[in-house]
Design a protein around this motif. Structure first.
Motif, PDB file in Angstrom:
ATOM      1  N   VAL A   1      -8.558-144.732  28.752  1.00 20.26           N
ATOM      2  CA  VAL A   1      -9.634-144.152  29.578  1.00 20.26           C
ATOM      3  C   VAL A   1     -10.136-145.208  30.555  1.00 20.26           C
ATOM      4  N   ARG A   2     -10.346-146.404  30.026  1.00 20.76           N
ATOM      5  CA  ARG A   2     -10.871-147.504  30.855  1.00 20.76           C
ATOM      6  C   ARG A   2      -9.893-147.880  31.970  1.00 20.76           C
ATOM      7  N   SER A   3      -8.617-147.715  31.700  1.00 19.92           N
ATOM      8  CA  SER A   3      -7.617-148.088  32.705  1.00 19.92           C
ATOM      9  C   SER A   3      -7.260-146.928  33.625  1.00 19.92           C
ATOM     10  N   GLY A   4      -7.853-145.749  33.380  1.00 17.25           N
ATOM     11  CA  GLY A   4      -7.647-144.620  34.280  1.00 17.25           C
ATOM     12  C   GLY A   4      -6.478-143.717  33.950  1.00 17.25           C
ATOM     13  N   PHE A   5      -5.870-143.890  32.773  1.00 15.73           N
ATOM     14  CA  PHE A   5      -4.731-143.059  32.380  1.00 15.73           C
ATOM     15  C   PHE A   5      -5.197-141.986  31.392  1.00 15.73           C
ATOM     16  N   SER A   6      -5.787-140.931  31.933  1.00 15.03           N
ATOM     17  CA  SER A   6      -6.387-139.895  31.092  1.00 15.03           C
ATOM     18  C   SER A   6      -5.353-139.192  30.226  1.00 15.03           C
ATOM     19  N   ASN A   7      -4.149-138.970  30.765  1.00  9.90           N
ATOM     20  CA  ASN A   7      -3.131-138.255  29.993  1.00  9.90           C
ATOM     21  C   ASN A   7      -2.711-139.054  28.764  1.00  9.90           C
ATOM     22  N   LEU A   8      -2.610-140.388  28.897  1.00 10.61           N
ATOM     23  CA  LEU A   8      -2.249-141.229  27.751  1.00 10.61           C
ATOM     24  C   LEU A   8      -3.422-141.323  26.773  1.00 10.61           C
ATOM     25  N   ALA A   9      -4.641-141.375  27.297  1.00 12.85           N
ATOM     26  CA  ALA A   9      -5.817-141.416  26.431  1.00 12.85           C
ATOM     27  C   ALA A   9      -5.882-140.156  25.571  1.00 12.85           C
TER      28      ALA A   9
ATOM     29  N   ILE B   1     -13.693-135.377  24.918  1.00 14.61           N
ATOM     30  CA  ILE B   1     -14.694-134.811  25.831  1.00 14.61           C
ATOM     31  C   ILE B   1     -14.742-135.631  27.119  1.00 14.61           C
ATOM     32  N   ARG B   2     -14.747-136.932  26.965  1.00 14.97           N
ATOM     33  CA  ARG B   2     -14.798-137.807  28.143  1.00 14.97           C
ATOM     34  C   ARG B   2     -13.530-137.658  28.989  1.00 14.97           C
ATOM     35  N   VAL B   3     -12.370-137.600  28.327  1.00 16.56           N
ATOM     36  CA  VAL B   3     -11.096-137.473  29.041  1.00 16.56           C
ATOM     37  C   VAL B   3     -11.057-136.186  29.855  1.00 16.56           C
ATOM     38  N   TYR B   4     -11.412-135.076  29.213  1.00 18.66           N
ATOM     39  CA  TYR B   4     -11.343-133.788  29.904  1.00 18.66           C
ATOM     40  C   TYR B   4     -12.375-133.699  31.024  1.00 18.66           C
ATOM     41  N   HIS B   5     -13.526-134.308  30.808  1.00 17.43           N
ATOM     42  CA  HIS B   5     -14.556-134.308  31.859  1.00 17.43           C
ATOM     43  C   HIS B   5     -14.075-135.079  33.077  1.00 17.43           C
ATOM     44  N   GLU B   6     -13.522-136.254  32.842  1.00 15.22           N
ATOM     45  CA  GLU B   6     -13.108-137.106  33.956  1.00 15.22           C
ATOM     46  C   GLU B   6     -11.884-136.558  34.674  1.00 15.22           C
ATOM     47  N   SER B   7     -11.066-135.767  33.973  1.00 15.10           N
ATOM     48  CA  SER B   7      -9.869-135.208  34.598  1.00 15.10           C
ATOM     49  C   SER B   7     -10.098-133.790  35.112  1.00 15.10           C
TER      50      SER B   7
ATOM     51  N   LYS C   1     -10.727-130.969  33.513  1.00 12.00           N
ATOM     52  CA  LYS C   1     -10.138-129.879  32.734  1.00 12.00           C
ATOM     53  C   LYS C   1     -11.259-129.134  32.007  1.00 12.00           C
ATOM     54  N   GLU C   2     -11.868-128.191  32.716  1.00 14.12           N
ATOM     55  CA  GLU C   2     -13.079-127.526  32.222  1.00 14.12           C
ATOM     56  C   GLU C   2     -12.840-126.753  30.925  1.00 14.12           C
ATOM     57  N   LYS C   3     -11.753-125.997  30.867  1.00 16.26           N
ATOM     58  CA  LYS C   3     -11.470-125.183  29.680  1.00 16.26           C
ATOM     59  C   LYS C   3     -11.293-126.055  28.449  1.00 16.26           C
ATOM     60  N   GLN C   4     -10.518-127.133  28.593  1.00 15.19           N
ATOM     61  CA  GLN C   4     -10.295-128.053  27.472  1.00 15.19           C
ATOM     62  C   GLN C   4     -11.572-128.798  27.098  1.00 15.19           C
ATOM     63  N   GLU C   5     -12.393-129.119  28.114  1.00 17.32           N
ATOM     64  CA  GLU C   5     -13.649-129.811  27.841  1.00 17.32           C
ATOM     65  C   GLU C   5     -14.586-128.936  27.023  1.00 17.32           C
ATOM     66  N   ILE C   6     -14.630-127.651  27.355  1.00 15.54           N
ATOM     67  CA  ILE C   6     -15.455-126.716  26.590  1.00 15.54           C
ATOM     68  C   ILE C   6     -14.985-126.654  25.140  1.00 15.54           C
ATOM     69  N   GLN C   7     -13.673-126.535  24.946  1.00 12.57           N
ATOM     70  CA  GLN C   7     -13.144-126.449  23.581  1.00 12.57           C
ATOM     71  C   GLN C   7     -13.398-127.729  22.809  1.00 12.57           C
ATOM     72  N   ALA C   8     -13.289-128.882  23.475  1.00 12.48           N
ATOM     73  CA  ALA C   8     -13.553-130.165  22.808  1.00 12.48           C
ATOM     74  C   ALA C   8     -15.011-130.253  22.356  1.00 12.48           C
ATOM     75  N   HIS C   9     -15.926-129.746  23.179  1.00 10.23           N
ATOM     76  CA  HIS C   9     -17.338-129.700  22.784  1.00 10.23           C
ATOM     77  C   HIS C   9     -17.516-128.830  21.540  1.00 10.23           C
ATOM     78  N   LYS C  10     -16.860-127.672  21.536  1.00 16.88           N
ATOM     79  CA  LYS C  10     -16.987-126.760  20.394  1.00 16.88           C
ATOM     80  C   LYS C  10     -16.426-127.391  19.128  1.00 16.88           C
ATOM     81  N   ASP C  11     -15.279-128.039  19.240  1.00 10.33           N
ATOM     82  CA  ASP C  11     -14.667-128.688  18.073  1.00 10.33           C
ATOM     83  C   ASP C  11     -15.568-129.790  17.531  1.00 10.33           C
ATOM     84  N   TYR C  12     -16.153-130.545  18.452  1.00 11.32           N
ATOM     85  CA  TYR C  12     -17.058-131.619  18.035  1.00 11.32           C
ATOM     86  C   TYR C  12     -18.268-131.061  17.306  1.00 11.32           C
ATOM     87  N   LEU C  13     -18.842-129.979  17.829  1.00 12.21           N
ATOM     88  CA  LEU C  13     -20.063-129.415  17.249  1.00 12.21           C
ATOM     89  C   LEU C  13     -19.826-128.749  15.894  1.00 12.21           C
ATOM     90  N   LYS C  14     -18.574-128.429  15.583  1.00 11.75           N
ATOM     91  CA  LYS C  14     -18.271-127.933  14.235  1.00 11.75           C
ATOM     92  C   LYS C  14     -18.565-129.007  13.195  1.00 11.75           C
TER      93      LYS C  14
END
Length: 263
Positions: free
Chosen positions: A68-76, A98-104, A106-119
């Motif tokens: 993430v720090r190096s800018g490679f969201s797909n590898l992160a 959540i951070r990866v999907y936000h920075e890239s 990817k709204e749909k994936q970011e929403i799902q990541a939030h939901k998974d986290y909140l479980k």
């Protein structure tokens, strides 16, 4: 920075006495990442530690953060997913995704990541707030309603969210529910034209045009009529069969100062 600089110094002392080993390499890599060493150095240290120590939750998450720090969201994303596969849903991996999907973007994936986290972390109100705004941005209003009600259930009711809840009810054709909230909000803030417009819209759409006319006329008795509100009232009066009243408000709209057109 915590005690990471001190830990690194201790590791160097141990290494000078006992030589390098996998344990020293493991903790050195974690410390270098936490201290944000130059990305080439810390990334190489984490990769080496992972090769020698094998799959490890902390190293996998750390490697994800380095990418993430190096800018490679797909590898992160790849390494955070591996961490979840290894240890199941966990706070650091989910926050990383959540951070990866936000920075890239990817709204749909970011929403799902939030939901998974909140479980796993249902009382994390900050993450739930983020999810609510994401859902509204994606026009997923029914889901947003559920999340706002869950947020309220943790005792963190916010005025701004009451307005959002009314908006979500309006967008899902729950006009009466929305109107109840808009009236409550207007009692506390009677000059808020956004809430007023919401209330009028809900009454009109629910077939109660007379109430829409009543509340808009009442509001315009203590706030300055704008072009748009004057036109709205004229249209509502016309729909309600009051042609003379409609003409009166259309004339007022025409006489409205240009500076007030957008109010």
């Amino acid at each position: 920075m915590g005690d990471y600089p001190e830990v690194l110094r201790e590791l160097k002392c141990i290494e000078s006495i006992d030589g390098d080993n996998d344990i020293i390499e493991y903790y050195r890599a974690l410390c270098m990442s936490r201290l944000e060493y130059p990305i080439e150095e810390s990334l190489a240290a984490v990769q080496s530690a992972l090769r020698h120590s094998g799959p490890d939750l902390f190293l996998l998450n750390t490697l994800g953060n380095e990418y993430v720090r190096s800018g490679f969201s797909n590898l992160a994303e790849k390494w955070f997913v591996k961490a979840i596969q290894l240890a199941g849903n966990n706070r650091d991996s989910q926050l990383g995704l959540i951070r990866v999907y936000h920075e890239s973007g990817k709204e749909k994936q970011e929403i799902q990541a939030h939901k998974d986290y909140l479980k796993e972390e249902p009382d994390d109100t900050e993450i739930r707030k983020q999810l609510i705004h994401l859902l509204i941005s994606a026009k997923r209003y029914k889901e947003a309603v559920k999340e706002i009600l869950k947020y309220d259930a943790y005792g963190r009711k916010e005025k701004s969210f009451q307005g959002l809840l009314a908006l979500c009810y309006l967008k899902t054709d729950r006009f009466i529910d929305a109107a109840v909230i808009y009236r409550q909000l207007l009692r506390k803030n009677p000059e808020n034209t956004e809430f007023l417009r919401g209330l009028i819209y809900c009454y009109d759409r629910s077939g109660n045009t007379k109430n829409a006319v009543f509340f808009l006329e009442k509001a315009l008795s203590h706030i300055k009529p704008s072009l748009s509100l004057s036109l709205i009232l004229g249209v509502l009066k016309y729909k309600d069969g009051d042609t003379d009243g409609a003409l009166e408000w259309f004339r007022k709209a025409l006489s409205t100062s240009r500076k007030d057109w957008r109010a």
